[in-house]
Design a protein around this motif. Structure first.
Motif, PDB file in Angstrom:
ATOM      1  N   ILE A  13       0.823  -1.205   0.000  1.00 44.45           N
ATOM      2  CA  ILE A  13       0.000   0.000   0.000  1.00 44.45           C
ATOM      3  C   ILE A  13       0.862   1.263   0.000  1.00 44.45           C
ATOM      4  CG2 ILE A  13      -1.889   1.205   1.163  1.00 44.45           C
ATOM      5  CD1 ILE A  13      -2.476  -1.670  -0.061  1.00 44.45           C
ATOM      6  N   ASP A  14       1.982   1.244   0.723  1.00 46.19           N
ATOM      7  CA  ASP A  14       2.871   2.415   0.725  1.00 46.19           C
ATOM      8  C   ASP A  14       3.356   2.733  -0.686  1.00 46.19           C
ATOM      9  OD1 ASP A  14       2.607   2.772   3.445  1.00 46.19           O
ATOM     10  OD2 ASP A  14       4.428   1.641   3.934  1.00 46.19           O
ATOM     11  N   TYR A  15       3.713   1.696  -1.447  1.00 49.44           N
ATOM     12  CA  TYR A  15       4.186   1.909  -2.822  1.00 49.44           C
ATOM     13  C   TYR A  15       3.075   2.526  -3.676  1.00 49.44           C
ATOM     14  CZ  TYR A  15       6.096   1.076  -7.451  1.00 49.44           C
ATOM     15  OH  TYR A  15       6.541   1.243  -8.736  1.00 49.44           O
ATOM     16  N   LEU A  16       1.843   2.052  -3.506  1.00 52.17           N
ATOM     17  CA  LEU A  16       0.730   2.610  -4.280  1.00 52.17           C
ATOM     18  C   LEU A  16       0.547   4.096  -3.974  1.00 52.17           C
ATOM     19  CD1 LEU A  16      -1.718  -0.379  -3.956  1.00 52.17           C
ATOM     20  CD2 LEU A  16      -0.613   0.415  -6.060  1.00 52.17           C
ATOM     21  N   GLY A  17       0.720   4.477  -2.723  1.00 51.52           N
ATOM     22  CA  GLY A  17       0.640   5.892  -2.356  1.00 51.52           C
ATOM     23  C   GLY A  17       1.798   6.698  -2.912  1.00 51.52           C
ATOM     24  N   GLU A  18       3.003   6.121  -2.879  1.00 49.66           N
ATOM     25  CA  GLU A  18       4.189   6.827  -3.370  1.00 49.66           C
ATOM     26  C   GLU A  18       4.160   7.021  -4.880  1.00 49.66           C
ATOM     27  OE1 GLU A  18       7.366   4.331  -2.045  1.00 49.66           O
ATOM     28  OE2 GLU A  18       6.963   4.762   0.075  1.00 49.66           O
ATOM     29  N   THR A  19       3.527   6.108  -5.624  1.00 46.64           N
ATOM     30  CA  THR A  19       3.505   6.217  -7.088  1.00 46.64           C
ATOM     31  C   THR A  19       2.290   6.981  -7.594  1.00 46.64           C
ATOM     32  OG1 THR A  19       2.456   4.041  -7.250  1.00 46.64           O
ATOM     33  CG2 THR A  19       4.875   4.132  -7.452  1.00 46.64           C
ATOM     34  N   LEU A  20       1.467   7.463  -6.683  1.00 49.92           N
ATOM     35  CA  LEU A  20       0.356   8.331  -7.044  1.00 49.92           C
ATOM     36  C   LEU A  20       0.910   9.744  -7.200  1.00 49.92           C
ATOM     37  CD1 LEU A  20      -2.728   8.220  -7.396  1.00 49.92           C
ATOM     38  CD2 LEU A  20      -2.919   8.744  -4.971  1.00 49.92           C
ATOM     39  N   HIS A  21       0.534  10.440  -8.259  1.00 46.92           N
ATOM     40  CA  HIS A  21       1.062  11.785  -8.509  1.00 46.92           C
ATOM     41  C   HIS A  21       0.813  12.673  -7.287  1.00 46.92           C
ATOM     42  CE1 HIS A  21       1.675  15.709 -10.346  1.00 46.92           C
ATOM     43  NE2 HIS A  21       2.393  15.057 -11.265  1.00 46.92           N
TER      44      HIS A  21
END
Length: 131
Positions: A13-21
């Motif tokens: 989930i952290d990665y999904l947040g980090e790769t969100l513009h």
């Protein structure tokens, strides 16, 4: 796109947040994303089309279908995601959901005065077509 799909599979989930513009993180629901990632059994990713997104491009689009099982049903998530670069890194911006294609009847339509296809011998309007 493949890395974000893998993040859903691995519940990263952290990665999904980090790769969100960064400009689009304000309305991101971390808990809903986590629930979806955890409750789905991910089956595969099919890339349908890629537009731009090459070195030198600032923006690109990826049309894809992610297949997953949830609550015993196989489902397909079809979208056309938009990605943008910032500081030599690609970020997911937003998406549009493609409209489903119109499907036409494969068999000829039965007219009201035609014989009913059920074989009763009556007109369709007096049998299965009665409303």
């Amino acid at each position: 796109m493949r890395s974000r799909y893998s993040a859903y599979v691995e519940c990263a989930i952290d990665y999904l947040g980090e790769t969100l513009h960064p400009n689009h993180r304000g309305d991101w629901d971390r808990d809903a994303t986590r629930r979806w990632a955890e409750n789905a059994e991910w089956r595969g990713l099919e890339i349908i089309a890629v537009e731009a997104g090459q070195p030198g491009d600032n923006e690109g689009r990826v049309e894809f279908v992610a297949t997953f099982d949830e609550q015993g049903k196989t489902q397909r998530h079809h979208e056309r995601g938009r990605f943008r670069t910032q500081g030599n890194r690609w970020y997911y911006v937003d998406c549009e959901v493609p409209k489903p294609q119109t499907q036409r009847h494969a068999t000829p339509r039965v007219g009201r005065n035609d014989p009913c296809p059920c074989g009763s011998g009556q007109k369709f309007k007096r049998c299965c077509g009665a409303a």
